[in-house]
Design a protein around this motif. Structure first.
Motif: not given
Length: 414
Positions: A88-100, A386-397
């Motif tokens: 799984v690599d969300p950066r290279s994954a295809s972008v899918g539809s919004g979360p169901g 594998v699809e990317r649904v959302a992100g990236p967002v920056t979070v606290e570690l």
């Protein structure tokens, strides 16, 4: 159960990590689960060399690491063949539809469901459609939860403080929560999220001792809620099934993690004759404590809405933030792994999958993927997609900023 030295070490380590991030204190069950995962992975790592040495001597077709089953049961008809391991690599994954299923961005105070993005009035950790409004909840500093029922205009219609963590059915159609009267009784409540049926009677559970808490595991049918009471005096948990006002003990189960209202199955743990504590499934519909199958190399998570699949963790080493290095989708009837998803390691960054996962439908799992201080949501299919649904967002570690909740849009909801 008594603390082991390993559990104490994990608890101390997690407490040190959580303190600067101002996380709520970890519950005893969280500490035990993480301790067990470390134990499992140490066994897996130690067994790799042995398996390699034996591979030349083992006849083809003999499994070394499959789940132990007491009875052979055929898998469900709709289960596809084994896919194997998928990176799984969300950066290279295809972008899918919004979360169901509802996706809460805690920092942005929004919830996304499909193409709908709603601004929330508070930093809720959980939000799901409730009639034409929303059901939302957030955790307090003491670990208890506050539940809010919101109108379509996001005004607080009603609220309850000091509850257990709300648990939704895998398809989001019902939720259950336990509320304490601050005298000595817990009430187990169950509601349909469409708000189309009258309120059901509450089940009362008397405290076993002062300070004892009641929590919800899940649903073993549409009408039956599997819950537990953690006795503050003995440190042990007892399980029960609540249906309306009736409460029936569910004896013999050591620990339950989730349940399926579609099949009545329960995912949890059991102790084998050799003393090992292993993941197991049970027939919750008959209140059986006899495992259907066991797997000593994984930790079971959530069932799919139709109950045919169950998510599992434990295939790799935990990272510094406590996330998992992969997630597997198992046939819930047999325990056979259908597909194993592994994260893509990155030098000098913490990468992992949060153990809070939600099934979007019967064949797709939504999971939060962390890469350093960036988080994504990925859609993982039983077919290995594998699809990317959302992100990236920056979070606290060390935190999870994107949180998933079972739920669906009601027909006709605007």
């Amino acid at each position: 159960m008594n603390h082991t030295p390993l559990e104490d070490q994990v608890h101390d380590a997690l407490a040190r990590r959580a303190k600067p991030l101002q996380h709520p204190p970890l519950a005893l069950g969280d500490v035990r689960r993480r301790a067990r995962r470390i134990q499992v992975r140490r066994r897996v790592a130690a067994g790799v060399a042995v398996a390699a040495a034996l591979a030349v001597a083992v006849p083809v077709g003999l499994a070394l690491d499959g789940p132990a089953r007491r009875t052979e049961q055929p898998p469900v008809d709709r289960t596809p063949g084994v896919v194997g391991t998928v990176r799984v690599d969300p950066r290279s994954a295809s972008v899918g539809s919004g979360p169901g299923a509802p996706l809460v961005d805690v920092a942005a105070q929004t919830v996304t469901l499909g193409d709908e993005v709603v601004e929330l009035p508070k930093a809720y950790e959980l939000a799901t459609p409730f009639g034409d409004g929303w059901f939302a909840a957030l955790r307090q500093d003491d670990g208890a939860w506050t539940v809010n029922w919101l109108t379509p205009d996001l005004e607080v219609e009603d609220f309850t403080d000091g509850t257990s963590e709300p648990v939704l059915a895998p398809d989001g159609s019902r939720y259950a929560v336990a509320s304490f009267d601050r005298v000595g009784t817990w009430a187990v409540m169950s509601y349909d999220t469409a708000r189309q049926e009258p309120e059901r009677p509450w089940a009362s559970v008397e405290q076993a001792s002062p300070g004892s808490t009641v929590g919800i595991v899940g649903f073993v049918s549409e009408d039956q809620v599997l819950g537990y009471q953690l006795d503050a005096q003995t440190g042990t948990s007892s399980y029960f099934v609540a249906e309306g006002e009736e409460v029936t003990p569910y004896d013999g189960i050591e620990e339950a993690a989730s349940a399926s209202p579609a099949t009545g199955m329960v995912a949890g743990r059991t102790t084998l004759a050799d003393g090992r504590s292993c993941a197991a499934t049970f027939d919750g519909a008959s209140r059986s404590a006899e495992p259907l199958w066991t797997d000593c190399d994984r930790e079971l998570s959530q069932f799919s809405p139709d109950g045919s699949l169950v998510a599992a963790f434990g295939a790799g080493d935990p990272n510094a933030a406590g996330d998992e290095s992969g997630v597997s989708l198992l046939d819930a009837t047999t325990g056979r792994s259908l597909v194993d998803f592994e994260v893509t390691p990155v030098r000098n960054r913490v990468v992992g999958i949060a153990d809070q996962v939600v099934w979007e439908d019967d064949e797709h799992l939504l999971a939060t993927y962390t890469d350093g201080d960036q988080q994504f949501v990925v859609r993982l299919g039983v077919d290995g997609s594998v699809e990317r649904v959302a992100g990236p967002v920056t979070v606290e570690l060390g935190t999870v900023g994107l949180r998933l909740t079972p739920g669906r849009l009601s027909p006709g909801r605007s």
